[in-house]
Design a protein around this motif. Structure first.
Motif, PDB file in Angstrom:
ATOM      1  N   ASN A 109       0.844  -1.206   0.000  1.00 64.84           N
ATOM      2  CA  ASN A 109       0.000   0.000   0.000  1.00 64.84           C
ATOM      3  C   ASN A 109       0.873   1.248   0.000  1.00 64.84           C
ATOM      4  O   ASN A 109       0.613   2.210  -0.732  1.00 64.84           O
ATOM      5  CB  ASN A 109      -0.902   0.019   1.233  1.00 64.84           C
ATOM      6  N   PHE A 110       1.896   1.224   0.842  1.00 65.64           N
ATOM      7  CA  PHE A 110       2.825   2.353   0.943  1.00 65.64           C
ATOM      8  C   PHE A 110       3.476   2.629  -0.411  1.00 65.64           C
ATOM      9  O   PHE A 110       3.485   3.766  -0.896  1.00 65.64           O
ATOM     10  CB  PHE A 110       3.880   2.027   2.006  1.00 65.64           C
ATOM     11  N   GLY A 111       3.983   1.584  -1.042  1.00 62.96           N
ATOM     12  CA  GLY A 111       4.629   1.745  -2.336  1.00 62.96           C
ATOM     13  C   GLY A 111       3.672   2.231  -3.408  1.00 62.96           C
ATOM     14  O   GLY A 111       4.015   3.099  -4.230  1.00 62.96           O
ATOM     15  N   ALA A 112       2.448   1.683  -3.423  1.00 57.50           N
ATOM     16  CA  ALA A 112       1.456   2.093  -4.416  1.00 57.50           C
ATOM     17  C   ALA A 112       1.065   3.556  -4.227  1.00 57.50           C
ATOM     18  O   ALA A 112       0.870   4.298  -5.205  1.00 57.50           O
ATOM     19  CB  ALA A 112       0.219   1.200  -4.313  1.00 57.50           C
ATOM     20  N   ILE A 113       0.952   3.985  -2.976  1.00 56.60           N
ATOM     21  CA  ILE A 113       0.633   5.385  -2.690  1.00 56.60           C
ATOM     22  C   ILE A 113       1.743   6.298  -3.176  1.00 56.60           C
ATOM     23  O   ILE A 113       1.488   7.351  -3.782  1.00 56.60           O
ATOM     24  CB  ILE A 113       0.379   5.575  -1.179  1.00 56.60           C
ATOM     25  N   ILE A 114       2.986   5.917  -2.921  1.00 58.93           N
ATOM     26  CA  ILE A 114       4.117   6.721  -3.390  1.00 58.93           C
ATOM     27  C   ILE A 114       4.097   6.835  -4.911  1.00 58.93           C
ATOM     28  O   ILE A 114       4.324   7.906  -5.479  1.00 58.93           O
ATOM     29  CB  ILE A 114       5.457   6.122  -2.915  1.00 58.93           C
ATOM     30  N   CYS A 119       3.067  10.312  -9.630  1.00 63.32           N
ATOM     31  CA  CYS A 119       2.367  10.528 -10.906  1.00 63.32           C
ATOM     32  C   CYS A 119       1.461  11.753 -10.878  1.00 63.32           C
ATOM     33  O   CYS A 119       1.218  12.374 -11.923  1.00 63.32           O
ATOM     34  CB  CYS A 119       1.530   9.296 -11.258  1.00 63.32           C
ATOM     35  N   THR A 120       0.959  12.112  -9.699  1.00 60.80           N
ATOM     36  CA  THR A 120       0.052  13.252  -9.602  1.00 60.80           C
ATOM     37  C   THR A 120       0.766  14.542  -9.185  1.00 60.80           C
ATOM     38  O   THR A 120       0.108  15.558  -8.952  1.00 60.80           O
ATOM     39  CB  THR A 120      -1.086  12.956  -8.602  1.00 60.80           C
ATOM     40  N   GLY A 121       2.067  14.493  -9.070  1.00 62.88           N
ATOM     41  CA  GLY A 121       2.820  15.710  -8.785  1.00 62.88           C
ATOM     42  C   GLY A 121       2.790  16.170  -7.343  1.00 62.88           C
ATOM     43  O   GLY A 121       2.975  17.361  -7.063  1.00 62.88           O
ATOM     44  N   VAL A 122       2.553  15.241  -6.411  1.00 57.34           N
ATOM     45  CA  VAL A 122       2.614  15.599  -4.984  1.00 57.34           C
ATOM     46  C   VAL A 122       4.003  16.146  -4.675  1.00 57.34           C
ATOM     47  O   VAL A 122       5.014  15.627  -5.149  1.00 57.34           O
ATOM     48  CB  VAL A 122       2.298  14.365  -4.109  1.00 57.34           C
ATOM     49  N   GLY A 145       9.952   2.928  -8.383  1.00 59.53           N
ATOM     50  CA  GLY A 145      11.039   3.900  -8.315  1.00 59.53           C
ATOM     51  C   GLY A 145      10.607   5.288  -7.881  1.00 59.53           C
ATOM     52  O   GLY A 145      11.425   6.210  -7.811  1.00 59.53           O
ATOM     53  N   GLY A 146       9.306   5.445  -7.576  1.00 57.23           N
ATOM     54  CA  GLY A 146       8.799   6.762  -7.181  1.00 57.23           C
ATOM     55  C   GLY A 146       9.441   7.314  -5.934  1.00 57.23           C
ATOM     56  O   GLY A 146       9.501   8.535  -5.742  1.00 57.23           O
ATOM     57  N   VAL A 147       9.965   6.425  -5.068  1.00 53.68           N
ATOM     58  CA  VAL A 147      10.603   6.881  -3.827  1.00 53.68           C
ATOM     59  C   VAL A 147      11.805   7.786  -4.101  1.00 53.68           C
ATOM     60  O   VAL A 147      12.191   8.587  -3.242  1.00 53.68           O
ATOM     61  CB  VAL A 147      11.054   5.701  -2.946  1.00 53.68           C
ATOM     62  N   PHE A 148      12.385   7.656  -5.284  1.00 48.66           N
ATOM     63  CA  PHE A 148      13.580   8.439  -5.596  1.00 48.66           C
ATOM     64  C   PHE A 148      13.248   9.784  -6.257  1.00 48.66           C
ATOM     65  O   PHE A 148      14.148  10.571  -6.541  1.00 48.66           O
ATOM     66  CB  PHE A 148      14.504   7.639  -6.514  1.00 48.66           C
ATOM     67  N   ASN A 149      11.959  10.022  -6.504  1.00 45.97           N
ATOM     68  CA  ASN A 149      11.587  11.190  -7.306  1.00 45.97           C
ATOM     69  C   ASN A 149      10.842  12.283  -6.557  1.00 45.97           C
ATOM     70  O   ASN A 149      10.501  13.309  -7.153  1.00 45.97           O
ATOM     71  CB  ASN A 149      10.734  10.747  -8.504  1.00 45.97           C
ATOM     72  N   ALA A 239      -8.035  16.370  -6.624  1.00 44.01           N
ATOM     73  CA  ALA A 239      -7.281  17.621  -6.459  1.00 44.01           C
ATOM     74  C   ALA A 239      -6.716  18.081  -7.811  1.00 44.01           C
ATOM     75  O   ALA A 239      -6.790  19.272  -8.156  1.00 44.01           O
ATOM     76  CB  ALA A 239      -6.152  17.421  -5.452  1.00 44.01           C
ATOM     77  N   ILE A 240      -6.159  17.138  -8.575  1.00 39.80           N
ATOM     78  CA  ILE A 240      -5.622  17.485  -9.892  1.00 39.80           C
ATOM     79  C   ILE A 240      -6.716  17.953 -10.835  1.00 39.80           C
ATOM     80  O   ILE A 240      -6.543  18.921 -11.595  1.00 39.80           O
ATOM     81  CB  ILE A 240      -4.883  16.263 -10.503  1.00 39.80           C
TER      82      ILE A 240
END
Length: 246
Positions: A109-114, A119-122, A145-149, A239-240
């Motif tokens: 869940n954590f990874g999917a949320i990240i 992708c939504t520009g948080v 790989g979103g954790v790095f971005n 929000a987007i």
């Protein structure tokens, strides 16, 4: 990834802490004692690390070898500082979007949320030091790989982030079923922070009392709630949607 993000043994963990490594969680064998353990325990207390006291069998599963009673997981990223991260973002953007996770415990869940947040520009994700899922190899993989971005910040208590964001002019919106207010009635065109809660308990009551807005998703089926990562995606994309129409 698993091998590079775990270290075994009391001395190795002490050296990792003293060397400034980003410790995610420390697993300690129940009943462990001795002078070296006392030294480690002092460092744990000083730095307020997330710890778990577990049976020796658990440590063998984690280490597959000589663990000496202690296994620590090292985060693949360096966590940001709350004030520095928020101030930098507010200097660059007038309507940033933050995401706070109140003890999400499942790594997928954590990874999917990240992944969705990236992708939504948080602009930043804020998580608690204790009680949440570790940022490990499974998290990295599920996040694609979103954790790095995007910046990820750890705080002692999520309420610390709530109050700091509010004092900085950011609207706090909690995703919760404990309200009559609908997500589509919330104005996300202003600087906002969305709070998603624990898979079983939701957003904690103390945080619900502190937020500016509470909002729920309309539900029409027999199942009463969505998976938290799916619900988070709906909130972020609403929000987007609003921001693109403004």
């Amino acid at each position: 990834m698993e091998e590079t993000t775990r270290i075994f043994g009391i001395r190795a963990v002490i050296e990792a802490i003293q060397g400034g490594k980003s410790i995610d969680k420390i697993y300690i064998q129940k009943g462990l004692s001795g002078p070296l353990f006392q030294e480690l325990n002092r460092l744990i207390q000083k730095n307020n690390y997330n710890t778990s006291y577990v049976p020796e069998e658990k440590l063998y599963k984690l280490s597959k070898g000589n663990h000496q009673g202690v296994v620590a997981t090292i985060s693949p990223i360096k966590f940001g500082n709350l004030e520095e991260t928020i101030e930098k973002i507010l200097e660059e953007k007038t309507t940033p979007l933050f995401l706070l996770l109140d003890q999400i415990t499942d790594v997928r869940n954590f990874g999917a949320i990240i992944r969705t947040a990236e992708c939504t520009g948080v602009d930043a994700i804020i998580i608690p030091e204790k009680g949440g899922a570790p940022l490990n190899a499974d998290t990295v993989k599920t996040s694609a790989g979103g954790v790095f971005n995007l910046p990820i910040v750890k705080v002692s208590h999520i309420k610390d982030a709530v109050f700091y964001l509010q004092s900085s002019g950011v609207q706090l919106v909690a995703a919760t079923e404990k309200t009559e207010d609908n997500i589509y009635d919330v104005d996300f065109k202003q600087a906002s922070a969305i709070i998603m809660g624990n898979e079983a308990k939701g957003v904690s009551n103390s945080i619900l009392k502190a937020v500016d807005k509470k909002a729920k998703l309309p539900m029409f089926g027999k199942i009463e709630s969505l998976n938290v990562s799916v619900a988070c995606g709906v909130f972020l994309y609403e929000a987007i949607r609003q921001r693109q129409l403004s």
